[in-house]
Design an enzyme around this catalytic site. Structure first.
Site, short mmCIF file in Angstrom:
data_model
loop_
_atom_site.label_atom_id
_atom_site.label_comp_id
_atom_site.label_asym_id
_atom_site.label_seq_id
_atom_site.Cartn_x
_atom_site.Cartn_y
_atom_site.Cartn_z
N CYS A 37 15.34 -10.12 -17.00
CA CYS A 37 15.65 -9.98 -18.43
C CYS A 37 17.10 -9.51 -18.55
O CYS A 37 17.89 -9.69 -17.62
CB CYS A 37 14.66 -9.04 -19.12
N ASN A 89 16.80 -5.01 -17.51
CA ASN A 89 15.89 -4.62 -16.41
C ASN A 89 15.28 -3.23 -16.64
O ASN A 89 14.97 -2.51 -15.69
CB ASN A 89 16.58 -4.70 -15.04
N CYS A 116 13.09 -2.92 -19.74
CA CYS A 116 11.95 -3.12 -20.65
C CYS A 116 11.06 -4.28 -20.21
O CYS A 116 9.98 -4.09 -19.67
CB CYS A 116 12.43 -3.36 -22.08
N ARG A 117 11.51 -5.51 -20.45
CA ARG A 117 10.62 -6.66 -20.26
C ARG A 117 10.36 -7.01 -18.80
O ARG A 117 9.20 -7.21 -18.40
CB ARG A 117 11.19 -7.88 -20.99
N SER A 118 11.42 -7.12 -17.99
CA SER A 118 11.17 -7.58 -16.60
C SER A 118 10.43 -6.56 -15.74
O SER A 118 9.60 -6.97 -14.92
CB SER A 118 12.45 -8.08 -15.93
N ASP A 121 12.81 -9.12 -27.26
CA ASP A 121 13.33 -7.88 -26.69
C ASP A 121 12.83 -6.69 -27.51
O ASP A 121 13.16 -6.57 -28.69
CB ASP A 121 14.86 -7.95 -26.72
P1 4NP Z 1 15.36 -5.63 -21.50
O1 4NP Z 1 15.76 -4.83 -22.83
O2 4NP Z 1 16.35 -6.75 -21.35
O3 4NP Z 1 13.98 -6.10 -21.79
O4 4NP Z 1 15.42 -4.62 -20.37
C1 4NP Z 1 17.06 -4.37 -23.08
C2 4NP Z 1 17.43 -3.14 -22.61
C3 4NP Z 1 18.71 -2.68 -22.89
C4 4NP Z 1 19.58 -3.44 -23.63
C5 4NP Z 1 19.19 -4.67 -24.08
C6 4NP Z 1 17.93 -5.13 -23.80
N1 4NP Z 1 20.87 -2.95 -23.93
O5 4NP Z 1 21.63 -3.63 -24.64
O6 4NP Z 1 21.25 -1.86 -23.47
#
Ligand code: 4NP
Length: 154
Positions: A9, A12, A14-16, A124
């Site tokens: 994702c 790294n 939240c989703r992955s 997200d």
């Molecule tokens: P992820 O979520 O891609 O599912 O881990 C996010 C976590 C942090 C950010 C964006 C998405 N960020 O912009 O910091």
């Protein structure tokens, strides 16, 4: 041979990591020893544990992920993993752009493994509320079931 899967994702955190946890839980009773990891296309959260809301939803569903640490995807990953599965279309485009020409890894989108949802993004949940993480968990769990069967089918 053990198939290997890397979920990717953006951050790294939240989703992955949730996809990693869901597939690990789904494969607990699999005859296959599937190697599972996750990474982010971005580097903002490198070395950080998963978001506390992601840790909480995983724990509510029986999986501890607090020991995981975010890392950024590397070109070596395209040689080290059989499958790299992107959580959304932007990450799939970024992975396609950085893919080395001779890499073995097969790229796909997580929702391409779920009937009726091909081409969709796993939304997200980072900027939303707690309930977004329950939705993410439901989505990655559904995908994990079909991904396990797909891997077992060889
Ligand atoms: P992820 O979520 O891609 O599912 O881990 C996010 C976590 C942090 C950010 C964006 C998405 N960020 O912009 O910091």
């Amino acid at each position: 041979m053990s198939p290997s899967v890397l979920f990717v994702c953006l951050g790294n955190i939240c989703r992955s990591p949730l996809a990693e946890a869901a597939l690990r839980q789904e494969c607990t009773h699999s005859a296959l020893n599937i190697i599972i990891d996750s990474a982010g296309t971005g580097d903002w959260h490198v070395e950080q544990p998963p978001d506390e809301r992601a840790q909480a939803v995983a724990a509510r569903n029986g999986v501890a992920i607090g020991h995981l640490r975010a890392r950024q995807v590397t070109t070596s990953d395209f040689h080290d993993f059989d499958h790299i599965i992107a959580l959304d279309n932007q990450n799939l485009r970024d992975l396609t752009a950085m893919r080395p020409a001779k890499a073995a890894a097969k790229l796909s989108l997580l929702f391409d493994h779920v009937a009726g949802r091909a081409g969709e993004d796993v939304a997200d949940p980072y900027y939303g509320g707690e309930d977004g993480f329950d939705q993410t968990w439901a989505e990655v769990t559904e995908a994990a079931r079909t991904i396990r069967k797909w891997l077992e089918a060889g």
